[in-house]
Design a protein around this motif. Structure first.
Motif, PDB file in Angstrom:
ATOM      1  N   VAL A  19       1.100  -0.295   2.093  1.00 34.88           N
ATOM      2  CA  VAL A  19       2.194  -0.147   2.591  1.00 34.88           C
ATOM      3  C   VAL A  19       2.832   1.429   3.018  1.00 34.88           C
ATOM      4  O   VAL A  19       3.388   1.369   3.946  1.00 34.88           O
ATOM      5  CB  VAL A  19       3.177  -1.100   1.710  1.00 34.88           C
ATOM      6  N   THR A  20       2.572   2.195   2.299  1.00 34.81           N
ATOM      7  CA  THR A  20       2.848   2.907   2.424  1.00 34.81           C
ATOM      8  C   THR A  20       1.751   4.087   3.830  1.00 34.81           C
ATOM      9  O   THR A  20       2.803   4.509   4.660  1.00 34.81           O
ATOM     10  CB  THR A  20       2.446   4.382   1.485  1.00 34.81           C
ATOM     11  N   ALA A  21       0.534   4.103   3.971  1.00 36.28           N
ATOM     12  CA  ALA A  21       0.283   4.464   5.341  1.00 36.28           C
ATOM     13  C   ALA A  21       1.126   3.859   7.046  1.00 36.28           C
ATOM     14  O   ALA A  21       1.438   4.036   7.868  1.00 36.28           O
ATOM     15  CB  ALA A  21      -0.669   4.010   5.454  1.00 36.28           C
TER      16      ALA A  21
ATOM     17  N   PHE B 132       3.367   5.661   8.910  1.00 38.89           N
ATOM     18  CA  PHE B 132       2.536   5.711  10.687  1.00 38.89           C
ATOM     19  C   PHE B 132       4.590   5.458  11.740  1.00 38.89           C
ATOM     20  O   PHE B 132       4.122   6.237  12.221  1.00 38.89           O
ATOM     21  CB  PHE B 132       1.580   4.709  10.923  1.00 38.89           C
ATOM     22  N   PHE B 133       4.831   4.445  11.108  1.00 40.15           N
ATOM     23  CA  PHE B 133       6.091   4.856  12.141  1.00 40.15           C
ATOM     24  C   PHE B 133       7.025   5.413  12.225  1.00 40.15           C
ATOM     25  O   PHE B 133       7.784   5.623  12.731  1.00 40.15           O
ATOM     26  CB  PHE B 133       6.676   3.127  11.445  1.00 40.15           C
ATOM     27  N   ALA B 134       7.487   5.959  10.291  1.00 38.11           N
ATOM     28  CA  ALA B 134       8.800   6.850  10.491  1.00 38.11           C
ATOM     29  C   ALA B 134       7.881   8.218  11.466  1.00 38.11           C
ATOM     30  O   ALA B 134       8.348   8.842  11.878  1.00 38.11           O
ATOM     31  CB  ALA B 134       8.191   7.388   8.585  1.00 38.11           C
ATOM     32  N   ALA B 135       6.583   8.581  11.070  1.00 37.77           N
ATOM     33  CA  ALA B 135       6.130  10.090  11.183  1.00 37.77           C
ATOM     34  C   ALA B 135       5.945   9.741  13.802  1.00 37.77           C
ATOM     35  O   ALA B 135       7.076  10.911  13.810  1.00 37.77           O
ATOM     36  CB  ALA B 135       4.583  10.338  11.498  1.00 37.77           C
ATOM     37  N   ASN B 136       5.654   8.723  13.873  1.00 40.23           N
ATOM     38  CA  ASN B 136       6.070   8.210  15.179  1.00 40.23           C
ATOM     39  C   ASN B 136       7.578   8.333  15.182  1.00 40.23           C
ATOM     40  O   ASN B 136       8.200   8.789  16.635  1.00 40.23           O
ATOM     41  CB  ASN B 136       5.458   6.694  16.167  1.00 40.23           C
TER      42      ASN B 136
ATOM     43  N   LEU C 240      -6.230   5.442   2.386  1.00 44.24           N
ATOM     44  CA  LEU C 240      -7.129   4.397   2.172  1.00 44.24           C
ATOM     45  C   LEU C 240      -8.967   4.653   1.694  1.00 44.24           C
ATOM     46  O   LEU C 240      -8.972   4.338   0.623  1.00 44.24           O
ATOM     47  CB  LEU C 240      -7.070   3.275   3.663  1.00 44.24           C
ATOM     48  N   ILE C 241      -9.745   5.907   2.541  1.00 46.00           N
ATOM     49  CA  ILE C 241      -9.800   6.570   2.267  1.00 46.00           C
ATOM     50  C   ILE C 241     -10.297   6.669   0.624  1.00 46.00           C
ATOM     51  O   ILE C 241     -11.716   7.004  -0.184  1.00 46.00           O
ATOM     52  CB  ILE C 241     -10.891   7.462   2.691  1.00 46.00           C
ATOM     53  N   GLY C 242      -9.529   8.163   0.500  1.00 45.67           N
ATOM     54  CA  GLY C 242      -9.509   8.471  -1.904  1.00 45.67           C
ATOM     55  C   GLY C 242      -9.327   7.171  -2.335  1.00 45.67           C
ATOM     56  O   GLY C 242      -9.062   7.840  -4.018  1.00 45.67           O
TER      57      GLY C 242
ATOM     58  N   SER D 144      -3.217  -3.993  -6.582  1.00 47.37           N
ATOM     59  CA  SER D 144      -2.064  -3.448  -6.552  1.00 47.37           C
ATOM     60  C   SER D 144      -2.033  -2.653  -5.925  1.00 47.37           C
ATOM     61  O   SER D 144      -1.024  -1.722  -5.085  1.00 47.37           O
ATOM     62  CB  SER D 144      -1.575  -3.789  -7.969  1.00 47.37           C
ATOM     63  N   GLY D 145      -2.993  -1.276  -6.430  1.00 46.27           N
ATOM     64  CA  GLY D 145      -2.599  -0.165  -5.804  1.00 46.27           C
ATOM     65  C   GLY D 145      -3.141  -0.047  -4.538  1.00 46.27           C
ATOM     66  O   GLY D 145      -2.532   0.789  -3.368  1.00 46.27           O
TER      67      GLY D 145
END
Length: 219
Positions: free
Chosen positions: A47-49, A53-57, A88-90, A40-41
């Motif tokens: 989804v957040t990442a 990505f799309f929001a920043a671009n 994701l690495i976190g 779930s995490g």
């Protein structure tokens, strides 16, 4: 400025997720239940990442204007990959702790650090172009994400299928735990970094670079 942007985004959107995973997996008695919360995490982080990505671009022109630096327009597409990859690495640390595999964390952390930094160092040495350096940083982070996903996927019990109902329930519990912490983190990071924005808007980019290197925190 890129790492300031990363610090703000990570603090607001991700910093509470590892602690929430440790909280719920620590309370879970069965491995199946632990994997329910971990998957779930992972879903929440993915989804957040992708959303970031799309929001920043989409907002890169506005971000560049807010940071008073038009160079960011070209750098944000690659650096947004770095931000998502960092999330994701976190996940690695709380997953290893949940399944009592902390002895692997030392060499895996070293491996991830080497994979993420060596391409950047080499590109900085051979090329020196800022866009190329950020691209190398993004490539290294994506390679580290692949390593982390392979490590998590090889843990016992990962292959067990989690139903959509259980997955949705896990996401709901995680979000209920995370959202208040996200609000607190938002207030905290604004308080800690407000001085950086003031310096960026009033002084030159070079002056801000010196300031950001020397001013860790204002008491």
């Amino acid at each position: 400025q890129l790492f300031l942007l990363q610090a703000i985004i990570i603090a607001i959107s991700f910093s509470a997720i590892p602690s929430s995973l440790l909280y719920f997996t620590g309370r879970a008695e069965l491995w199946v239940e632990k994997w329910r919360y971990i998957k779930s995490g992972m879903l929440v982080v993915i989804v957040t990442a992708v959303s970031l990505f799309f929001a920043a671009n989409w907002l890169r022109d506005s971000i560049a204007s807010a940071f008073n630096n038009d160079t960011l327009i070209d750098l944000i597409p690659s650096f947004s990959v770095v931000i998502g990859s960092t999330m994701l690495i976190g996940l690695l640390s709380p997953v290893l702790i949940a399944f009592d595999k902390t002895e692997r964390q030392v060499y895996l952390s070293l491996l991830v650090a080497l994979v993420t930094t060596l391409p950047t160092i080499c590109m900085a040495y051979w090329s020196g172009g800022l866009l190329d350096i950020v691209f190398a940083l993004a490539a290294g982070n994506l390679a580290a994400v692949l390593i982390v996903m392979i490590v998590i996927g090889r843990l016992e019990g990962f292959q067990e299928v989690v139903s959509m109902r259980d997955l949705g329930g896990g996401v709901a519990k995680l979000l209920a735990y995370i959202l208040p912490l996200m609000l607190a983190a938002s207030v905290a990071i604004i308080g800690l970094k407000l001085d950086h924005f003031i310096v960026m808007q009033t002084l030159t980019l070079t002056a801000y670079g010196l300031y950001s290197a020397g001013a860790i925190e204002i008491p």
